[in-house]
Design a protein around this motif. Structure first.
Motif, short mmCIF file in Angstrom:
data_model
loop_
_atom_site.label_atom_id
_atom_site.label_comp_id
_atom_site.label_asym_id
_atom_site.label_seq_id
_atom_site.Cartn_x
_atom_site.Cartn_y
_atom_site.Cartn_z
N ASN A 188 0.82 -1.22 0.00
CA ASN A 188 0.00 0.00 0.00
C ASN A 188 0.85 1.26 0.00
O ASN A 188 0.59 2.22 -0.72
N LEU A 192 0.89 4.02 -2.95
CA LEU A 192 0.54 5.39 -2.63
C LEU A 192 1.67 6.34 -3.00
O LEU A 192 1.46 7.40 -3.58
N LYS A 195 2.02 6.72 -6.75
CA LYS A 195 0.95 7.59 -7.26
C LYS A 195 1.26 9.06 -6.96
O LYS A 195 1.11 9.92 -7.82
N ASP A 196 1.71 9.32 -5.72
CA ASP A 196 2.03 10.69 -5.32
C ASP A 196 3.10 11.30 -6.21
O ASP A 196 2.98 12.44 -6.67
N LYS B 12 -1.31 11.22 4.57
CA LYS B 12 -1.22 10.01 5.37
C LYS B 12 -1.45 10.31 6.86
O LYS B 12 -2.09 9.54 7.57
#
Lengths: 319, 79
Positions: A188, A192, A195-196, B12
């Motif tokens: 994950n 993430l 993608k960022d 996050k």
């Protein structure tokens, strides 16, 4: 390896957009589509892989590794670990304090601070995609050498007195026992992060490759040789100067520079520009002023700049 | 008990904060969850990644965004 992408680019350019082949426009559009798709695929794959590796080596773990090493081994390890660590000027202070206060030597900390932004996966992917693996490797190895040597030199200069006193007044225990990531969390995290980064760099890549495609198609091949060919002594230092304010836009700068190289800018100058873009950053210097005296920032920037200029001349000479 | 999520302002961090609020409620803990963007707090604990989850100023989770079940497990283990 990229043959299917070439087929796709050909089909889009000549069949879908109905641009005649063997024309300047056709070449430029084809080049743009091919490079963009290739770079975006390479970026996604490599950033994902690096993020997975990184999930095993958070900065806290890297610090624990570095604080037990003697200085030369420490400089080498710090530079190598710097490759997989992402870096932005916003993390310079926490990293610097976190390392130095836990007892990592100053020289080792600098090796890390130099390698981390300079040898990053975005720069490597772009070099790989636009110049091939040999140039990417040359960049990585010379970046490592600069980071290791600069760190060793700074370590020998005994400049601890140029670090703000509060840094050494606070010492921290680097051994905190914390939960590790599970496999699912690693995946994950990597997804993430990939993608960022893609979200952040794609506009620069499109503009860079777009300008590159235009230069590729419309400028004569030796257009820049008279200004920035390997015979011009000032090309390398000038490239380093230009690179300082261009921080963090390696994504846009590299495709552009790749096109300039085709038009006569020599390879050593190109490498020097890219190293300067990534390693010497004005915003980072401003931020570091909070933890060290301006003189130390000049020493740090000066040593790295000399290293980059030397690398530029070296590769202008041998490539 | 002081429960705090400290971040650098990243997405996050915010997500961990929201998740912690849910988990804390499900664990029947009645303290409120604090949220801070003060990176100095992270630095002074000797940490370098965010987000950080602390119970009574003791870090129990650093740089990880876990799923709900795992977060529940980590919090209950450290109560």
């Amino acid at each position: 390896m990229f043959y299917p992408i070439q087929l796709l680019a050909d089909w889009l350019t000549y069949t879908v957009f109905r641009i005649a082949s063997k024309t300047l426009l056709g070449d430029a559009v084809n080049f743009f589509i091919f490079d963009t798709i290739k770079i975006l695929i390479l970026l996604s794959v490599i950033i994902f892989v690096v993020s997975i590796i990184r999930s095993y080596l958070p900065p806290e773990k890297i610090r624990a590794i570095l604080s037990h090493k003697n200085k030369y081994v420490g400089n080498v390890l710090a530079s190598l670990l710097g490759i997989i660590t992402p870096f932005c000027s916003c993390s310079a202070i926490p990293l610097f304090l976190g390392f130095v206060q836990a007892g990592v030597p100053l020289g080792t900390t600098f090796s890390f601070l130099i390698a981390s932004p300079m040898i990053n996966e975005v720069a490597i992917v772009l070099l790989l995609g636009l110049f091939g693996w040999k140039i990417a490797l040359v960049y990585i190895v010379s970046g490592l050498v600069i980071a290791i040597l600069s760190g060793i030199i700074i370590g020998h200069l005994k400049v601890e007195n140029l670090v703000e006193p509060f840094v050494y007044q606070n010492s921290i225990n680097g051994n905190i026992d914390l939960p590790n990531m599970t496999r699912k969390e690693r995946i994950n995290y990597a997804l993430l992060y990939t993608k960022d980064i893609l979200k952040k760099v794609w506009p620069y890549i499109l503009v860079g490759i777009g300008l590159g495609a235009w230069i590729h198609g419309y400028l004569p091949a030796d257009f820049l040789a008279q200004y920035a060919g390997s015979g011009k002594w000032y090309a390398v230092p000038l490239a380093v100067l230009i690179g300082i304010p261009l921080y963090s836009n390696a994504a846009g700068v590299i495709p552009l520079v790749s096109a300039l190289t085709e038009k006569g800018v020599s390879m050593g100058t190109t490498l020097a520009l890219m190293m300067s873009v990534t390693a010497l950053s004005l915003p980072e210097f401003m931020i570091l002023k909070k933890v060290m005296k301006t003189r130390l920032i000049f020493i740090f920037a000066g040593i790295v700049a000399v290293g980059i200029i030397f690398t530029g001349y070296l590769f202008n000479f041998i490539l | 008990m002081k429960i705090e999520v400290i971040g650098s302002g990243c997405k996050k961090c915010k997500t961990l904060f929201e998740l912690t609020e849910v988990v804390v409620r499900e664990l029947n803990i009645h303290d409120i969850v604090l949220y801070s963007n003060d990176i100095n707090k992270i630095v002074s604990m000797g940490l370098m990644s965010s987000p950080v989850l602390t119970l009574d100023d003791r870090p129990i989770l650093v740089g990880i965004l876990p799923d709900k079940e795992r977060l529940k497990e980590i919090i209950s283990k450290n109560l």
